[in-house]
Write a protein that holds these residues in place. Structure first.
Motif, PDB file in Angstrom:
ATOM      1  N   TYR A 111      37.151 -33.630  -8.592  1.00 20.98           N
ATOM      2  CA  TYR A 111      37.034 -32.334  -7.926  1.00 20.98           C
ATOM      3  C   TYR A 111      36.011 -31.404  -8.584  1.00 20.98           C
ATOM      4  CZ  TYR A 111      41.518 -33.889  -6.025  1.00 20.98           C
ATOM      5  OH  TYR A 111      42.517 -34.612  -5.418  1.00 20.98           O
ATOM      6  N   ASP A 112      35.322 -31.904  -9.571  1.00 21.97           N
ATOM      7  CA  ASP A 112      34.420 -31.048 -10.334  1.00 21.97           C
ATOM      8  C   ASP A 112      33.043 -30.921  -9.688  1.00 21.97           C
ATOM      9  OD1 ASP A 112      35.706 -32.407 -13.443  1.00 21.97           O
ATOM     10  OD2 ASP A 112      36.377 -30.681 -12.260  1.00 21.97           O
ATOM     11  N   ALA A 113      32.536 -29.666  -9.712  1.00 20.66           N
ATOM     12  CA  ALA A 113      31.138 -29.407  -9.358  1.00 20.66           C
ATOM     13  C   ALA A 113      30.731 -30.059  -8.041  1.00 20.66           C
ATOM     14  CB  ALA A 113      30.217 -29.878 -10.478  1.00 20.66           C
ATOM     15  N   MET A 114      31.511 -29.820  -7.005  1.00 19.75           N
ATOM     16  CA  MET A 114      31.152 -30.354  -5.696  1.00 19.75           C
ATOM     17  C   MET A 114      29.884 -29.671  -5.206  1.00 19.75           C
ATOM     18  SD  MET A 114      33.538 -32.495  -5.669  1.00 19.75           S
ATOM     19  CE  MET A 114      33.314 -33.285  -4.070  1.00 19.75           C
ATOM     20  N   ASP A 115      29.016 -30.434  -4.599  1.00 23.30           N
ATOM     21  CA  ASP A 115      27.699 -29.922  -4.218  1.00 23.30           C
ATOM     22  C   ASP A 115      27.694 -29.209  -2.869  1.00 23.30           C
ATOM     23  OD1 ASP A 115      26.481 -32.969  -5.591  1.00 23.30           O
ATOM     24  OD2 ASP A 115      26.325 -30.985  -6.513  1.00 23.30           O
ATOM     25  N   TYR A 116      28.506 -29.682  -1.968  1.00 19.80           N
ATOM     26  CA  TYR A 116      28.481 -29.154  -0.603  1.00 19.80           C
ATOM     27  C   TYR A 116      29.898 -28.842  -0.140  1.00 19.80           C
ATOM     28  CZ  TYR A 116      23.806 -31.088  -0.790  1.00 19.80           C
ATOM     29  OH  TYR A 116      22.519 -31.372  -1.157  1.00 19.80           O
ATOM     30  N   TRP A 117      30.008 -27.730   0.577  1.00 23.21           N
ATOM     31  CA  TRP A 117      31.290 -27.271   1.087  1.00 23.21           C
ATOM     32  C   TRP A 117      31.175 -26.931   2.561  1.00 23.21           C
ATOM     33  CZ3 TRP A 117      35.766 -25.922  -1.944  1.00 23.21           C
ATOM     34  CH2 TRP A 117      35.624 -26.193  -3.307  1.00 23.21           C
TER      35      TRP A 117
END
Length: 127
Positions: A111-117
């Motif tokens: 779940y860390d540092a997701m690039d796109y939301w």
């Protein structure tokens, strides 16, 4: 630039089911690890499920194990979150996220540092 659009949220009674969709555009999800987050009113955002780029490593948070499943349709470039036996505790905004992952880390699931939301879709479980 990857874009994610969630859909499928709504109002459902306790014990009911919903299927959330996360449609991607701009790039293939084949190169990304996926995670769904949710945020309930007044609570911190939490990770619900992560799925590796390979699709073989999947981890659910304990509270949804046995009730939620995740799947990916590569042809449609879409990820689905099937949610069964919903309870009021599942109420919240659900976000689909993606993280660019190299082939060497194709089993990464987190779940860390997701690039796109995505913008999120609201799920309300209430009678």
């Amino acid at each position: 630039q990857l874009q994610l659009v969630e859909s499928g949220g709504g109002l459902v009674q306790p014990g009911g089911s919903l299927r959330l969709s996360c449609a991607a555009s701009g790039a293939s999800l084949d190169y990304y690890a996926i995670a769904w987050f949710r945020q309930a009113p007044g609570k911190e955002r939490e990770g619900v499920v992560c799925m590796s780029r390979s699709g073989t490593n999947i981890n659910f948070t304990n509270s949804v194990k046995g009730r939620f499943t995740i799947s990916r349709d590569r042809a449609k470039n879409t990820v689905y979150l099937q949610m069964n036996n919903l309870s009021p505790d599942d109420t919240g905004i659900y976000y689909c996220t993606a993280k660019s992952i190299s082939i060497a880390l194709r089993w990464y699931c987190g779940y860390d540092a997701m690039d796109y939301w995505g913008n999120g879709t609201l799920v309300t479980v209430s009678s």
